[in-house]
Design a protein around this motif. Sequence first.
Motif, PDB file in Angstrom:
ATOM      1  N   TYR A   1       0.814  -1.216   0.000  1.00  0.00           N
ATOM      2  CA  TYR A   1       0.000   0.000   0.000  1.00  0.00           C
ATOM      3  C   TYR A   1       0.851   1.272   0.000  1.00  0.00           C
ATOM      4  N   THR A   2       2.076   1.178   0.472  1.00  0.00           N
ATOM      5  CA  THR A   2       2.953   2.353   0.508  1.00  0.00           C
ATOM      6  C   THR A   2       4.129   2.229  -0.456  1.00  0.00           C
ATOM      7  N   SER A   3       4.089   1.220  -1.323  1.00  0.00           N
ATOM      8  CA  SER A   3       5.190   1.004  -2.249  1.00  0.00           C
ATOM      9  C   SER A   3       5.164   2.039  -3.377  1.00  0.00           C
ATOM     10  N   PRO A   4       6.324   2.578  -3.757  1.00  0.00           N
ATOM     11  CA  PRO A   4       6.365   3.502  -4.899  1.00  0.00           C
ATOM     12  C   PRO A   4       6.011   2.823  -6.218  1.00  0.00           C
ATOM     13  N   LEU A   5       6.028   1.488  -6.236  1.00  0.00           N
ATOM     14  CA  LEU A   5       5.659   0.754  -7.448  1.00  0.00           C
ATOM     15  C   LEU A   5       4.156   0.565  -7.576  1.00  0.00           C
ATOM     16  N   ASN A   6       3.409   1.009  -6.566  1.00  0.00           N
ATOM     17  CA  ASN A   6       1.950   0.863  -6.556  1.00  0.00           C
ATOM     18  C   ASN A   6       1.309   2.239  -6.728  1.00  0.00           C
ATOM     19  N   PRO A   7       0.935   2.609  -7.945  1.00  0.00           N
ATOM     20  CA  PRO A   7       0.395   3.961  -8.170  1.00  0.00           C
ATOM     21  C   PRO A   7      -0.940   4.205  -7.488  1.00  0.00           C
ATOM     22  N   GLN A   8      -1.652   3.138  -7.102  1.00  0.00           N
ATOM     23  CA  GLN A   8      -2.946   3.301  -6.449  1.00  0.00           C
ATOM     24  C   GLN A   8      -2.828   3.506  -4.945  1.00  0.00           C
ATOM     25  N   GLY A   9      -1.658   3.218  -4.396  1.00  0.00           N
ATOM     26  CA  GLY A   9      -1.449   3.423  -2.963  1.00  0.00           C
ATOM     27  C   GLY A   9      -2.445   2.652  -2.125  1.00  0.00           C
ATOM     28  N   ALA A  10      -2.974   3.324  -1.111  1.00  0.00           N
ATOM     29  CA  ALA A  10      -3.900   2.676  -0.183  1.00  0.00           C
ATOM     30  C   ALA A  10      -5.233   2.319  -0.825  1.00  0.00           C
ATOM     31  N   ASP A  11      -5.496   2.839  -2.012  1.00  0.00           N
ATOM     32  CA  ASP A  11      -6.755   2.534  -2.707  1.00  0.00           C
ATOM     33  C   ASP A  11      -6.690   1.231  -3.500  1.00  0.00           C
ATOM     34  N   TRP A  12      -5.507   0.625  -3.547  1.00  0.00           N
ATOM     35  CA  TRP A  12      -5.382  -0.613  -4.320  1.00  0.00           C
ATOM     36  C   TRP A  12      -6.284  -1.704  -3.761  1.00  0.00           C
ATOM     37  N   VAL A  13      -6.985  -2.393  -4.639  1.00  0.00           N
ATOM     38  CA  VAL A  13      -7.858  -3.509  -4.276  1.00  0.00           C
ATOM     39  C   VAL A  13      -7.433  -4.716  -5.105  1.00  0.00           C
ATOM     40  N   ASP A  14      -7.291  -5.849  -4.452  1.00  0.00           N
ATOM     41  CA  ASP A  14      -6.856  -7.070  -5.126  1.00  0.00           C
ATOM     42  C   ASP A  14      -8.064  -7.750  -5.777  1.00  0.00           C
ATOM     43  N   LEU A  15      -8.223  -7.539  -7.067  1.00  0.00           N
ATOM     44  CA  LEU A  15      -9.336  -8.138  -7.806  1.00  0.00           C
ATOM     45  C   LEU A  15      -9.040  -9.550  -8.267  1.00  0.00           C
ATOM     46  N   ALA A  16      -7.797  -9.991  -8.104  1.00  0.00           N
ATOM     47  CA  ALA A  16      -7.408 -11.390  -8.247  1.00  0.00           C
ATOM     48  C   ALA A  16      -7.790 -11.982  -9.608  1.00  0.00           C
ATOM     49  N   LEU A  17      -8.488 -13.116  -9.598  1.00  0.00           N
ATOM     50  CA  LEU A  17      -8.825 -13.808 -10.837  1.00  0.00           C
ATOM     51  C   LEU A  17      -9.529 -12.887 -11.819  1.00  0.00           C
ATOM     52  N   GLY A  18     -10.444 -12.071 -11.324  1.00  0.00           N
ATOM     53  CA  GLY A  18     -11.176 -11.174 -12.209  1.00  0.00           C
ATOM     54  C   GLY A  18     -10.268 -10.233 -12.965  1.00  0.00           C
ATOM     55  N   GLU A  19      -9.251  -9.709 -12.286  1.00  0.00           N
ATOM     56  CA  GLU A  19      -8.312  -8.805 -12.962  1.00  0.00           C
ATOM     57  C   GLU A  19      -7.523  -9.538 -14.032  1.00  0.00           C
ATOM     58  N   TYR A  20      -7.121 -10.780 -13.734  1.00  0.00           N
ATOM     59  CA  TYR A  20      -6.420 -11.554 -14.766  1.00  0.00           C
ATOM     60  C   TYR A  20      -7.328 -11.804 -15.962  1.00  0.00           C
ATOM     61  N   LEU A  21      -8.574 -12.139 -15.716  1.00  0.00           N
ATOM     62  CA  LEU A  21      -9.494 -12.422 -16.823  1.00  0.00           C
ATOM     63  C   LEU A  21      -9.698 -11.192 -17.701  1.00  0.00           C
ATOM     64  N   GLU A  22      -9.619  -9.998 -17.108  1.00  0.00           N
ATOM     65  CA  GLU A  22      -9.752  -8.770 -17.902  1.00  0.00           C
ATOM     66  C   GLU A  22      -8.684  -8.676 -18.993  1.00  0.00           C
ATOM     67  N   SER A  23      -7.549  -9.322 -18.771  1.00  0.00           N
ATOM     68  CA  SER A  23      -6.444  -9.236 -19.729  1.00  0.00           C
ATOM     69  C   SER A  23      -6.607 -10.193 -20.899  1.00  0.00           C
ATOM     70  N   ARG A  24      -7.651 -11.017 -20.874  1.00  0.00           N
ATOM     71  CA  ARG A  24      -7.839 -12.040 -21.896  1.00  0.00           C
ATOM     72  C   ARG A  24      -9.108 -11.770 -22.700  1.00  0.00           C
ATOM     73  N   SER A  25      -8.960 -11.730 -23.991  1.00  0.00           N
ATOM     74  CA  SER A  25     -10.121 -11.463 -24.831  1.00  0.00           C
ATOM     75  C   SER A  25     -11.155 -12.579 -24.751  1.00  0.00           C
ATOM     76  N   ASP A  26     -10.699 -13.815 -24.506  1.00  0.00           N
ATOM     77  CA  ASP A  26     -11.646 -14.930 -24.470  1.00  0.00           C
ATOM     78  C   ASP A  26     -12.443 -14.986 -23.175  1.00  0.00           C
ATOM     79  N   TYR A  27     -11.919 -14.389 -22.089  1.00  0.00           N
ATOM     80  CA  TYR A  27     -12.588 -14.497 -20.794  1.00  0.00           C
ATOM     81  C   TYR A  27     -12.946 -13.148 -20.170  1.00  0.00           C
ATOM     82  N   ALA A  28     -12.632 -12.055 -20.844  1.00  0.00           N
ATOM     83  CA  ALA A  28     -12.843 -10.732 -20.241  1.00  0.00           C
ATOM     84  C   ALA A  28     -14.293 -10.512 -19.833  1.00  0.00           C
ATOM     85  N   VAL A  29     -15.232 -11.065 -20.584  1.00  0.00           N
ATOM     86  CA  VAL A  29     -16.645 -10.869 -20.278  1.00  0.00           C
ATOM     87  C   VAL A  29     -17.019 -11.487 -18.927  1.00  0.00           C
ATOM     88  N   LEU A  30     -16.203 -12.405 -18.427  1.00  0.00           N
ATOM     89  CA  LEU A  30     -16.473 -13.084 -17.155  1.00  0.00           C
ATOM     90  C   LEU A  30     -15.701 -12.463 -15.995  1.00  0.00           C
TER      91      LEU A  30
END
Length: 418
Positions: free
Chosen positions: A281-310
């Motif tokens: 949350y305080t890492s300079p590599l995290n541009p979202q800072g304390a607002d970062w939320v771990d969306l986990a599997l859903g965030e990975y699926l967003e990167s895929r055209s075949d599964y983004a809708v899910l």
Amino acid sequence: MSPKCAWAALALVGGLAACADAPTGTTLQLSHAVRLIASDPAAETALGKLIFFDNNLSANGNQSCASCHDPAVGWTGPIAAINIAGAVYEGSIAGRFGNRKPPSSAYATQSPVFHLTQDEDHLFVGGNFWDGRATGERLGSAAAEQALGPFLNPVEQALTTPSDVVTRICSGPYGADFVAVYGPTACDPTNVDEAYDAVGVAVAAFEGSAESNAFSSKYDAWLAGRAKLTPEEHLGLALFKGKGRCAACHVLENGRRSGALFTDFTFDNLGIPKNPANPWYTSPLNPQGADWVDLALGEYLESRSDYAVLAGENYGKHKVPTLRNVDLRPSSDFVKAYGHNGYFKSLWATVHFYNTRDVKPACPGAYTEAQALAADCWPAPEVAANVNRNELGNLRLTRMQELAIVAFLKTLSDGYQP
């Protein structure tokens, strides 16, 4: 979630023999993408072990795979002072931290290639990492693909290119072993991509060996008739399979007569709160800072055209981990962390959360586990969407029953001596 669809589908996918009967290791069934094939599987496993414990395969020569996956603590994070706080580990470059707790690398080779089941439940199954992004679709092995990730991750071993990894191996003390296992082209500078894949395959071979996938717990000895469970452990097993609903995801059978993996390799949002001590949350590599939320599997699926809708219906879902070695530790006072973000600091607190998550009032802020237990409340889930409310949250377990489940979980540590 029900494991029935996940396990029905495993026979249909490539990759590892995840439904074999009680293996002590894993035979890698690799795809055609891997062109360097080991001539000697035993030598490949030994090579993978050398790579796994090699600190030199990092930017500053100070971090290996074992730095975050230590066998003494169940192949996960070995530093109690880190586990008791943010639970994420610093990489080779000082001040760079990851955003999730290291999962256990033991039994990871049993995870099938990432896929979506084709029945009424439509669950994602398999892959490695908490979000499943090491799918195994390219190499036919989720474990081999996962093994390649940390070498080039700037918050882990932080090397810059596959060539950096291969060059360090080829010029190092076991470079000749690498060539002996994978042939004379393994250290050819024009063959880096194939050689780098072979590094992942070698690590997966070690991770699939009997040293890592030992199946040597008290539970295994009991199944084999070489040990007796105490009355409390017997009660815990019954509750694990029944009232506690643990076995709905941490399945005991997996199509086996023995050697259960205690996971169905699916993904779930348990409603775990943020871990406020996470240094990400305080890492300079995290541009979202304390607002970062771990969306986990859903965030990975967003990167895929075949599964983004899910993606939306999978926000906040993390891989269901194996419970094998969940209590393995070097001493009784050693603190381990639990959950994808290490929010929980004891098995009892974890079970208590599963039991009472929806019963206790909401904490008024971002409480740590210790603060929440003291105030008799639980913070809000990090991701409010897709929280599993069918299999946990109000289990109506007594404290004695919670402790019995913990007692059973303690029987899952490898290295048991009758």
